[in-house]
Design a protein around this motif. Structure first.
Motif, PDB file in Angstrom:
ATOM      1  N   ASP A   1      28.417  24.319  34.116  1.00  0.00           N
ATOM      2  CA  ASP A   1      27.375  25.059  33.405  1.00  0.00           C
ATOM      3  C   ASP A   1      27.295  26.522  33.827  1.00  0.00           C
ATOM      4  O   ASP A   1      26.581  27.311  33.194  1.00  0.00           O
ATOM      5  CB  ASP A   1      26.002  24.405  33.648  1.00  0.00           C
TER       6      ASP A   1
ATOM      7  N   ASN B   1      18.765  35.148  23.804  1.00  0.00           N
ATOM      8  CA  ASN B   1      19.927  34.444  24.332  1.00  0.00           C
ATOM      9  C   ASN B   1      21.241  35.115  23.975  1.00  0.00           C
ATOM     10  O   ASN B   1      22.247  34.948  24.657  1.00  0.00           O
ATOM     11  CB  ASN B   1      19.966  33.014  23.800  1.00  0.00           C
ATOM     12  N   SER B   2      21.233  35.869  22.865  1.00  0.00           N
ATOM     13  CA  SER B   2      22.493  36.482  22.451  1.00  0.00           C
ATOM     14  C   SER B   2      22.771  37.784  23.172  1.00  0.00           C
ATOM     15  O   SER B   2      23.747  38.455  22.891  1.00  0.00           O
ATOM     16  CB  SER B   2      22.478  36.735  20.928  1.00  0.00           C
TER      17      SER B   2
ATOM     18  N   VAL C   1      28.024  30.389  34.360  1.00  0.00           N
ATOM     19  CA  VAL C   1      28.681  31.491  33.660  1.00  0.00           C
ATOM     20  C   VAL C   1      28.507  32.751  34.495  1.00  0.00           C
ATOM     21  O   VAL C   1      27.389  33.085  34.901  1.00  0.00           O
ATOM     22  CB  VAL C   1      28.089  31.707  32.252  1.00  0.00           C
TER      23      VAL C   1
ATOM     24  N   PRO D   1      35.903  34.640  28.040  1.00  0.00           N
ATOM     25  CA  PRO D   1      35.424  35.015  26.709  1.00  0.00           C
ATOM     26  C   PRO D   1      36.435  35.909  26.002  1.00  0.00           C
ATOM     27  O   PRO D   1      37.393  36.391  26.611  1.00  0.00           O
ATOM     28  CB  PRO D   1      34.135  35.787  27.018  1.00  0.00           C
TER      29      PRO D   1
ATOM     30  N   TYR E   1      20.340  30.016  30.472  1.00  0.00           N
ATOM     31  CA  TYR E   1      21.022  31.295  30.260  1.00  0.00           C
ATOM     32  C   TYR E   1      20.081  32.392  29.787  1.00  0.00           C
ATOM     33  O   TYR E   1      20.528  33.440  29.336  1.00  0.00           O
ATOM     34  CB  TYR E   1      22.173  31.101  29.267  1.00  0.00           C
TER      35      TYR E   1
ATOM     36  N   LYS F   1      34.018  31.478  33.245  1.00  0.00           N
ATOM     37  CA  LYS F   1      33.515  30.235  33.815  1.00  0.00           C
ATOM     38  C   LYS F   1      34.384  29.791  34.985  1.00  0.00           C
ATOM     39  O   LYS F   1      35.490  30.283  35.182  1.00  0.00           O
ATOM     40  CB  LYS F   1      33.471  29.145  32.741  1.00  0.00           C
TER      41      LYS F   1
ATOM     42  N   LEU G   1      25.831  35.074  26.088  1.00  0.00           N
ATOM     43  CA  LEU G   1      25.571  33.904  26.917  1.00  0.00           C
ATOM     44  C   LEU G   1      25.353  32.694  26.018  1.00  0.00           C
ATOM     45  O   LEU G   1      24.882  32.833  24.888  1.00  0.00           O
ATOM     46  CB  LEU G   1      24.335  34.141  27.782  1.00  0.00           C
ATOM     47  N   PRO G   2      25.646  31.499  26.508  1.00  0.00           N
ATOM     48  CA  PRO G   2      25.369  30.291  25.718  1.00  0.00           C
ATOM     49  C   PRO G   2      23.879  30.147  25.447  1.00  0.00           C
ATOM     50  O   PRO G   2      23.040  30.782  26.090  1.00  0.00           O
ATOM     51  CB  PRO G   2      25.894  29.159  26.611  1.00  0.00           C
ATOM     52  N   ASP G   3      23.533  29.298  24.493  1.00  0.00           N
ATOM     53  CA  ASP G   3      22.130  29.011  24.214  1.00  0.00           C
ATOM     54  C   ASP G   3      21.556  28.111  25.303  1.00  0.00           C
ATOM     55  O   ASP G   3      22.271  27.394  25.987  1.00  0.00           O
ATOM     56  CB  ASP G   3      21.995  28.303  22.858  1.00  0.00           C
TER      57      ASP G   3
END
Length: 513
Positions: A247, A7-8, A249, A504, A46, A255, A40-42
């Motif tokens: 939600d 996820n990261s 991205v 970001p 994503y 966003k 990216l968010p968890d």
């Protein structure tokens, strides 16, 4: 086998900048691998997955959401268009469909105009799902009309679909013009319009297969309506699987600009704020009004009036194939980055004007050959509709193909112009709401006029005149208001979000502290 990346895994936040134009350059078409940006968010939405060695976008990416809403429209308005393209909603006598569509576009005009308010308050998912149900009920009412002469249910279904369609199309338009980066809005339209109209193409195959041996002009069968009902219901269910705009991205970590805490009051006030922010958008309103005005003439005065049932189905198939081709060509052309966006806008307006003269000039030559009384079998019982085996069919067939091509180019231009004025999800929802509301008001008037049996030539003349006039009205907006880039600060105006909410760290448009 699909596997999930960590996820990261970061998305590209340091998009390169064209110094000459000071416009961030993004490639929304690709999932960027690596980079020094924000992660990216968890969450499962994503996770970037690999299928057969290829990376595919995360679920809450603009591209996946666009494809999903495209298939919702493939199954709902796409099938509706296939049914309507037969003329008269598949009925030999178009009077009932005219009355249903008058009710439809009357309510569509109201709920479309205020559609942005509902989308911003209720969210994309619920708005789309509710919208899809109306298409299913509309098809049910046409099936019922085969077995009863009572008009109450069909007229109610038309009015209900107007409410549902106003919400569905506003939600769809918001996704299409606010989710992608500025450099990809034309392509996103092309992708959407191609998938959406593929629904009408496939839907046209249903009556074509069932009426292949029918050389007369008759009502379509019960089985045809049942097939449409099932497909439309599936589309409404699919809408529940979408993400809401908050939600989503993008590939650079940014966003969609929204209101964090929308209320009914804030969103109704937002309608006025949208007009105050860019008052010249009213000069696009004639283009909005004209954008569905010509559909009545094309489906009823040309396709339904002149051709046999099986040939109507073939014409509808070719019409929507031409729409796919037109959308892809024009959509990709409007994203050519070697030409500045403001210049592309001016070129597109000139192209539209030339195309209008060419296509409707050819239409005039065909329109002179007949009028409403000439194809009325009560007056002329000897009249035989044109079949695909009739000598001379090829010319009208190509005219109908170009009508479809023209429709897609017109819609693409309108959406692209709106997308060029703002990237804000909130403001885009209101622009699309204005568009769908005014578009539907025009359509309601035209369906009502056709129901009153005005001459086909009068319908044709109104189309050519309105389309030409609306392009002249739009010229000041295109020449004065379409810029090469709209900054995030401009998009945030009138919302309760900040740069920190939508960009970001180290983003190209985020000032260095």
């Amino acid at each position: 086998m699909a596997t999930a990346d960590n996820n990261s895994n970061p998305v590209a936040a340091d998009a390169p900048v064209d110094v000459k134009q000071s416009v961030p350059i993004h490639n929304e078409m690709d999932v960027v691998d690596g980079g020094a940006g924000a992660p990216l968010p968890d969450g499962w939405k994503y996770r970037v997955r690999r299928v057969a060695g290829h990376r595919i976008p995360w679920y809450a990416s603009p591209r996946v959401q666009l494809i999903m809403v495209s298939f919702v429209c493939f199954l709902c308005p796409g099938m509706f268009n296939a049914l309507g393209g037969l003329g008269g909603g598949g009925r030999k006598d178009a009077t009932l469909a005219d009355d249903m569509n008058t009710a439809l576009y009357s309510t569509f005009a109201v709920f479309g105009f205020f559609g942005g308010t509902f989308v911003n308050k209720l969210g994309i998912k619920l708005t789309l799902a509710f919208g899809g149900i109306g298409y299913c009920i509309y098809a049910v009412s046409l099936l019922v009309s085969l077995h009863t002469t009572k008009l109450g249910f069909p007229i109610f279904a038309g009015a209900l679909l107007g409410i549902c369609a106003g919400l569905l199309w506003t939600a769809q338009g918001t996704i299409m013009i606010s989710y992608p980066h500025e450099s990809s809005k034309g392509k996103y339209f092309g992708w959407f319009w191609a998938i959406f109209n593929l629904g009408a193409v496939i839907g046209s195959l249903i009556p074509l297969a069932q009426t292949y041996n029918t050389t007369a002009n008759v009502d379509v069968t019960t089985g045809t309506y049942i097939a449409f009902i099932v497909l439309m219901f599936c589309g409404a269910c699919l809408a529940l699987c979408l993400c809401n705009a908050g939600d989503v991205v993008r590939s650079d970590g940014s966003k969609v600009v929204l209101m964090k805490h929308p209320s009914w009051q804030s969103e109704f006030v937002g309608l006025w704020e949208t007009l105050r922010y860019e008052p010249m958008v009213v000069l696009l309103f004639p283009m909005f009004w004209s954008s569905n005005w010509f559909v009545t003439y094309q489906t009823n005065a040309v396709n339904s009036a002149r051709f046999s049932t099986r040939t109507k189905a073939l014409n509808t198939l070719l019409y929507y194939l031409a729409q796919i081709i037109g959308a892809l060509i024009f959509g990709y052309a409007m994203d050519i980055d070697k030409v500045r966006r403001s210049v592309r806008a001016k070129i597109s307006l000139g192209f539209l004007f030339g195309l209008t003269m060419a296509v409707w000039g050819g239409g005039f030559a065909y329109a002179k050959l007949y009028d409403r009384d000439d194809v009325n079998t009560d007056i002329h019982p000897e009249y035989v509709p044109t079949d695909w085996k009739t000598k001379g069919y090829v010319g009208p067939m190509f005219l109908y193909i170009f009508y479809g091509f023209y429709d897609s180019v017109w819609q693409a231009a309108v959406y692209w112009y709106m997308g060029a004025l703002s990237n804000s999800g909130r403001r885009s929802a209101n622009y699309v709401g204005f568009y769908k509301g005014i578009q539907s008001a025009g359509a309601a008037v035209m369906w009502a006029l056709d129901s009153r049996k005005i001459s086909f030539m009068a319908e044709f003349a109104s189309n050519w005149a309105l389309l030409s006039f609306s392009l002249l009205c739009a010229a000041p907006v295109i020449f004065l208001k379409v810029k090469d880039h709209v900054s995030v600060e401009e998009d945030l105006a009138g919302t309760d979000e900040t740069l920190a909410d939508v960009l970001p760290e180290n983003h190209a448009e985020k000032p260095i502290a």
